[in-house]
Design a protein around this motif. Structure first.
Motif, PDB file in Angstrom:
ATOM      1  N   MET A   1      28.312  36.164  58.854  1.00  7.82           N
ATOM      2  CA  MET A   1      28.714  37.250  59.766  1.00  7.82           C
ATOM      3  C   MET A   1      29.559  38.303  59.058  1.00  7.82           C
ATOM      4  O   MET A   1      29.934  39.302  59.667  1.00  7.82           O
ATOM      5  CB  MET A   1      29.518  36.689  60.944  1.00  7.82           C
ATOM      6  CG  MET A   1      28.685  35.922  61.947  1.00  7.82           C
ATOM      7  SD  MET A   1      29.722  35.366  63.328  1.00  7.82           S
ATOM      8  CE  MET A   1      28.607  34.183  64.101  1.00  7.82           C
ATOM      9  N   GLY A   2      29.910  38.053  57.788  1.00  4.34           N
ATOM     10  CA  GLY A   2      30.624  39.065  57.034  1.00  4.34           C
ATOM     11  C   GLY A   2      32.110  38.822  56.858  1.00  4.34           C
ATOM     12  O   GLY A   2      32.848  39.750  56.497  1.00  4.34           O
TER      13      GLY A   2
ATOM     14  N   LYS B   1      46.558  43.037  59.944  1.00 10.13           N
ATOM     15  CA  LYS B   1      46.496  44.228  60.789  1.00 10.13           C
ATOM     16  C   LYS B   1      47.242  45.394  60.158  1.00 10.13           C
ATOM     17  O   LYS B   1      46.831  46.544  60.295  1.00 10.13           O
ATOM     18  CB  LYS B   1      47.061  43.920  62.180  1.00 10.13           C
ATOM     19  CG  LYS B   1      46.063  43.104  63.009  1.00 10.13           C
ATOM     20  CD  LYS B   1      46.653  42.702  64.342  1.00 10.13           C
ATOM     21  CE  LYS B   1      45.610  41.964  65.189  1.00 10.13           C
ATOM     22  NZ  LYS B   1      46.222  41.202  66.294  1.00 10.13           N
TER      23      LYS B   1
ATOM     24  N   GLU C   1      37.143  50.574  45.948  1.00 10.92           N
ATOM     25  CA  GLU C   1      36.959  51.554  47.012  1.00 10.92           C
ATOM     26  C   GLU C   1      38.118  51.569  48.003  1.00 10.92           C
ATOM     27  O   GLU C   1      38.079  52.299  48.981  1.00 10.92           O
ATOM     28  CB  GLU C   1      35.633  51.326  47.746  1.00 10.92           C
ATOM     29  CG  GLU C   1      35.551  50.072  48.591  1.00 10.92           C
ATOM     30  CD  GLU C   1      35.236  48.828  47.789  1.00 10.92           C
ATOM     31  OE1 GLU C   1      35.294  48.889  46.542  1.00 10.92           O
ATOM     32  OE2 GLU C   1      34.955  47.796  48.393  1.00 10.92           O
TER      33      GLU C   1
ATOM     34  N   ARG D   1      40.556  48.553  55.618  1.00 12.08           N
ATOM     35  CA  ARG D   1      39.700  48.908  56.751  1.00 12.08           C
ATOM     36  C   ARG D   1      38.264  48.431  56.482  1.00 12.08           C
ATOM     37  O   ARG D   1      37.720  48.634  55.401  1.00 12.08           O
ATOM     38  CB  ARG D   1      39.729  50.425  56.942  1.00 12.08           C
ATOM     39  CG  ARG D   1      38.937  50.877  58.147  1.00 12.08           C
ATOM     40  CD  ARG D   1      39.454  52.176  58.696  1.00 12.08           C
ATOM     41  NE  ARG D   1      40.792  52.040  59.268  1.00 12.08           N
ATOM     42  CZ  ARG D   1      41.587  53.043  59.602  1.00 12.08           C
ATOM     43  NH1 ARG D   1      41.179  54.272  59.413  1.00 12.08           N
ATOM     44  NH2 ARG D   1      42.776  52.821  60.107  1.00 12.08           N
ATOM     45  N   GLY D   2      37.693  47.784  57.485  1.00 16.84           N
ATOM     46  CA  GLY D   2      36.324  47.295  57.334  1.00 16.84           C
ATOM     47  C   GLY D   2      36.242  45.882  56.778  1.00 16.84           C
ATOM     48  O   GLY D   2      35.174  45.291  56.749  1.00 16.84           O
ATOM     49  N   ARG D   3      37.375  45.342  56.315  1.00 16.75           N
ATOM     50  CA  ARG D   3      37.389  43.951  55.857  1.00 16.75           C
ATOM     51  C   ARG D   3      37.710  43.038  57.042  1.00 16.75           C
ATOM     52  O   ARG D   3      38.418  43.453  57.971  1.00 16.75           O
ATOM     53  CB  ARG D   3      38.445  43.745  54.766  1.00 16.75           C
ATOM     54  CG  ARG D   3      38.189  44.532  53.505  1.00 16.75           C
ATOM     55  CD  ARG D   3      37.056  43.904  52.683  1.00 16.75           C
ATOM     56  NE  ARG D   3      36.743  44.724  51.523  1.00 16.75           N
ATOM     57  CZ  ARG D   3      35.985  45.813  51.566  1.00 16.75           C
ATOM     58  NH1 ARG D   3      35.459  46.219  52.696  1.00 16.75           N
ATOM     59  NH2 ARG D   3      35.733  46.493  50.478  1.00 16.75           N
TER      60      ARG D   3
ATOM     61  N   ILE E   1      24.684  40.193  63.887  1.00 19.22           N
ATOM     62  CA  ILE E   1      25.703  41.256  64.000  1.00 19.22           C
ATOM     63  C   ILE E   1      25.023  42.602  64.227  1.00 19.22           C
ATOM     64  O   ILE E   1      25.373  43.359  65.132  1.00 19.22           O
ATOM     65  CB  ILE E   1      26.569  41.318  62.713  1.00 19.22           C
ATOM     66  CG1 ILE E   1      27.168  39.964  62.360  1.00 19.22           C
ATOM     67  CG2 ILE E   1      27.635  42.396  62.842  1.00 19.22           C
ATOM     68  CD1 ILE E   1      28.192  39.467  63.297  1.00 19.22           C
TER      69      ILE E   1
ATOM     70  N   ARG F   1      32.979  46.344  64.468  1.00 20.00           N
ATOM     71  CA  ARG F   1      32.350  47.220  63.475  1.00 20.00           C
ATOM     72  C   ARG F   1      32.038  48.592  64.063  1.00 20.00           C
ATOM     73  O   ARG F   1      31.941  49.576  63.349  1.00 20.00           O
ATOM     74  CB  ARG F   1      31.061  46.576  62.971  1.00 20.00           C
ATOM     75  CG  ARG F   1      31.366  45.398  62.066  1.00 20.00           C
ATOM     76  CD  ARG F   1      30.375  45.309  60.953  1.00 20.00           C
ATOM     77  NE  ARG F   1      30.706  44.191  60.082  1.00 20.00           N
ATOM     78  CZ  ARG F   1      29.814  43.438  59.478  1.00 20.00           C
ATOM     79  NH1 ARG F   1      28.528  43.679  59.629  1.00 20.00           N
ATOM     80  NH2 ARG F   1      30.201  42.466  58.691  1.00 20.00           N
TER      81      ARG F   1
ATOM     82  N   ASN G   1      32.355  49.805  53.300  1.00 14.55           N
ATOM     83  CA  ASN G   1      33.105  49.729  54.552  1.00 14.55           C
ATOM     84  C   ASN G   1      32.101  49.746  55.698  1.00 14.55           C
ATOM     85  O   ASN G   1      31.550  50.785  56.037  1.00 14.55           O
ATOM     86  CB  ASN G   1      34.082  50.903  54.674  1.00 14.55           C
ATOM     87  CG  ASN G   1      34.843  50.853  56.003  1.00 14.55           C
ATOM     88  OD1 ASN G   1      34.526  50.049  56.886  1.00 14.55           O
ATOM     89  ND2 ASN G   1      35.821  51.712  56.148  1.00 14.55           N
ATOM     90  N   PRO G   2      31.884  48.556  56.298  1.00  9.75           N
ATOM     91  CA  PRO G   2      30.825  48.459  57.303  1.00  9.75           C
ATOM     92  C   PRO G   2      31.254  48.900  58.693  1.00  9.75           C
ATOM     93  O   PRO G   2      30.623  48.547  59.674  1.00  9.75           O
ATOM     94  CB  PRO G   2      30.490  46.965  57.289  1.00  9.75           C
ATOM     95  CG  PRO G   2      31.776  46.309  56.938  1.00  9.75           C
ATOM     96  CD  PRO G   2      32.526  47.268  56.036  1.00  9.75           C
TER      97      PRO G   2
ATOM     98  N   ASP H   1      40.234  43.736  60.145  1.00  4.52           N
ATOM     99  CA  ASP H   1      39.966  43.056  61.405  1.00  4.52           C
ATOM    100  C   ASP H   1      40.240  41.568  61.223  1.00  4.52           C
ATOM    101  O   ASP H   1      40.101  41.033  60.131  1.00  4.52           O
ATOM    102  CB  ASP H   1      38.510  43.266  61.832  1.00  4.52           C
ATOM    103  CG  ASP H   1      38.237  44.697  62.262  1.00  4.52           C
ATOM    104  OD1 ASP H   1      39.086  45.251  62.983  1.00  4.52           O
ATOM    105  OD2 ASP H   1      37.206  45.253  61.869  1.00  4.52           O
ATOM    106  N   THR H   2      40.643  40.927  62.309  1.00  3.62           N
ATOM    107  CA  THR H   2      40.941  39.497  62.216  1.00  3.62           C
ATOM    108  C   THR H   2      40.226  38.745  63.330  1.00  3.62           C
ATOM    109  O   THR H   2      39.980  39.275  64.398  1.00  3.62           O
ATOM    110  CB  THR H   2      42.454  39.229  62.358  1.00  3.62           C
ATOM    111  OG1 THR H   2      42.881  39.563  63.681  1.00  3.62           O
ATOM    112  CG2 THR H   2      43.257  40.029  61.361  1.00  3.62           C
TER     113      THR H   2
END
Lengths: 316, 316, 316
Positions: free
Chosen positions: C100-101, C68, C311, C44-46, A296, A69, A37-38, C73-74
């Protein structure tokens, strides 16, 4: 008389110690980015506003991702270039958004100097995301971090920047990337050479310059290719695209002459067939995608450095 | 037969007690906004949808920031004015978004009455963010709160609205701000006078009106300037911009005649050189930027009042 | 050789067990959606990125809301159709966003097959939100879930899909909805019949087809109406809108012949007066709004299935 600590408008807002601190902070943020979880709550309750007067999906999304983030809220105001000259309206916009509680403006504008003007009108921090041909400091930061971390990974230790030989190739004159990168590398003791057509060199030199790429190639530790804009060719600043490619592109033959640990970098998006005619995925030293990923982390570092106070901390 | 408790379509949805409750809630939200972390989890899991059929970056960002500070999710649907008359399509849009779980629609539309129609089609709360020349109730709320808190700060106590003399100056006829503000001030016992050219007064008076600004100026506790739209001049409703400015602008001379504690207000953005020719930062009573800041708190109060239920609470 | 587990590009990425698992997961997500706070920290964190090359506010907002609610995050990249043929640029965009992830791309494109190409360029999951006339798998999933849950509610038990008779009515040939739905229903043992003008049937049949709606009507458990695009009439693929409506619309007379528990469905937005001339709110079997609500749950299920790892977990 402005407090340069509060802004990152250009590399001139930093001294060597501040730049090294940002590189260390970027390294910490890169570690956060590798977690399952970043996301960290460091900037919860802070608001970042993208003020983009020039379109750049790539840069805007990088800042947006960095802010999210850190759990900051973000808003975006993308303004058509028609509003560019309405100074009064820009000031009203900045003052209004400031009164709504914006903590940082991330500004992209086609005119040099706009981030400095905005900084006069607001209590918020101002981060320059590219102004004309002038500055793009977060690009320089991500590039320096990429050089430092990728060389450490390849050479087994952090060799530092002292004496590092970096060739920046292309349209130096119109490049905010080249300008910020050259200044930042200079702060850390690296040796920069600008390589490209004489017509695309700045009137006031920022570094030693030459139009003889082949004479420099074997001395470089980092090959940094700039994007060649089609409009430069239209403006007759270079004889032709073919001529540019023949003399300055990274082609398979030149790529074969690079040393074992030489890094090949590009700020993106690449103009394939113009400044690069070799597939970068075949080059062991190409780190173009890594630059994007590090962008980032570098922007997280800048946001945290400017907005994180005593009441915030980076933790999971 | 509609439940006025669920919506804020116009000041008519409020009685005096409800308006005073919203002012007290705004005060609480303003206190939240001054915290190091101005974000509270009060509306976590709630969704606010901006339905903007008329562009207004300023108002949209104010609602968006308010919602995010309460931890609500937000989405924005900005619709070109070409869709204005497709009633069926608007209804489909509202029903679809309602079925997706939208809890509140924030509606801006150039036609009067649209928020009332939308309220017939959805179980969600409807907040009017400006409909035609009709209503703009959250602007009135933020203005009332600004008057109350700034007068308390200057006079040392909350003097209340009873008998307060407010001059609203400009194009009353086409102003939803003037209409909502006048109704809201009336609910609390203030005395409003509308000042401007006879051609820009509403056919049915909302308050006493006059075209003699200089005769009223020294009796006012609050000077509220409206934005003069260029289109009114084009339509020959006023003789000329110069004439308007000469007779109705707040100029340095008139500003000098204001009493010590008189507030100078404007909903923004100001048309400098038209309705105001003095630099507002030189006026001790100018609270235009404070109005913007209080707009966040006022909209937080409205959102919390409409969407916060027994299972939510405002806490850090 | 691609890992079909990581993507939902079409119904072909699923087998019967995977489809049933997604339906069960959708049921769980629908339960989450009925809670006072419908938000869970599962993702969370995705980061989910909408890549929309064709405008669709409805579908984009459904995915956005789903993400959401799972606390992901979107970001949205809406690209004008002018960029459709710039394959290189699309690849660069996908690689950049991946670096960028971005964890999942939600792709809508007017050309068939684009989600498969994108999946070759990225480590992220790819979810097809509609490609040309080809596939729209999350629409099929929400439709199947709606059939299952609404029939269980009406019939008192989960009757399953085996032998269920579904009539899909309209322009089958150009409908990604029809294609995905027919394949998905087939996986679960339902019997699909395609009803419409012969000119609007696909060259290779996906199911039994007929142009005799009235001959089929009383045998159906589900009536699924497709949206009739005006461009089909322009292209002379049907004689006229009136003729289409006369032969294939659900009109009051046909609605009266439907069995007691027959469901009436439509992917939206309805073309009232064309494929349906009866007010759906008067039909006990109409579940069009329920489909929209279930779309959130179905997309939450897909996102959680693709992005939720060891996780993460769904909890309040």
């Amino acid at each position: 008389m402005m407090d340069t600590r509060r802004h990152l408008r250009g590399i001139g807002d930093l001294d060597r110690a501040a730049l090294e601190r940002l590189l260390d902070l970027t390294d910490h943020m890169a570690e956060v980015g590798r977690r399952a979880n970043p996301k960290v709550p460091a900037l919860r309750g802070r608001t970042m506003c993208n003020l983009f007067f020039e379109d750049s999906t790539r840069t805007r999304m990088s800042f947006d991702t960095a802010a999210k983030r850190l759990s900051a809220d973000t808003m975006t105001l993308a303004v058509g270039s028609s509003s560019v000259n309405k100074g009064e309206s820009l000031r009203d916009t900045v003052e209004t958004l400031g009164a709504m509680g914006v903590d940082a403006f991330v500004v992209r504008h086609r005119s040099s100097g706009v981030p400095w003007r905005i900084a006069e009108w607001t209590e918020a921090s101002v981060i320059n995301a590219g102004d004309g041909w002038h500055q793009h400091p977060t690009q320089a930061l991500l590039d320096l971090y990429t050089i430092r971390s990728e060389r450490a990974r390849r050479l087994g230790e952090d060799a530092g920047f002292e004496g590092l030989r970096v060739g920046v190739i292309g349209d130096i004159r119109h490049s905010r990337v080249a300008r910020s990168l050259t200044e930042a590398l200079g702060l850390l003791g690296a040796v920069v050479v600008h390589i490209g057509p004489r017509t695309l060199m700045p009137p006031t030199p920022l570094a030693r310059s030459t139009d003889d790429l082949d004479g420099e190639l074997e001395d470089l530790d980092v090959v940094y290719l700039l994007r060649m804009q089609n409009e430069r060719m239209d403006a007759a600043l270079i004889p032709s695209g073919e001529e540019y490619t023949r003399r300055f592109a990274l082609d398979p033959q030149r790529a074969g002459r690079l040393g074992e640990h030489v890094l090949v970098m590009h700020p993106g998006p690449m103009n394939r067939g113009v400044e690069i005619t070799v597939d970068p995925t075949t080059l062991p030293g190409a780190v173009v995608t890594t630059q994007v990923t590090n962008g980032i982390a570098a922007r997280m570092a800048v946001l945290f450095d400017l907005l994180g106070g005593v009441e915030t901390e980076v933790s999971a």
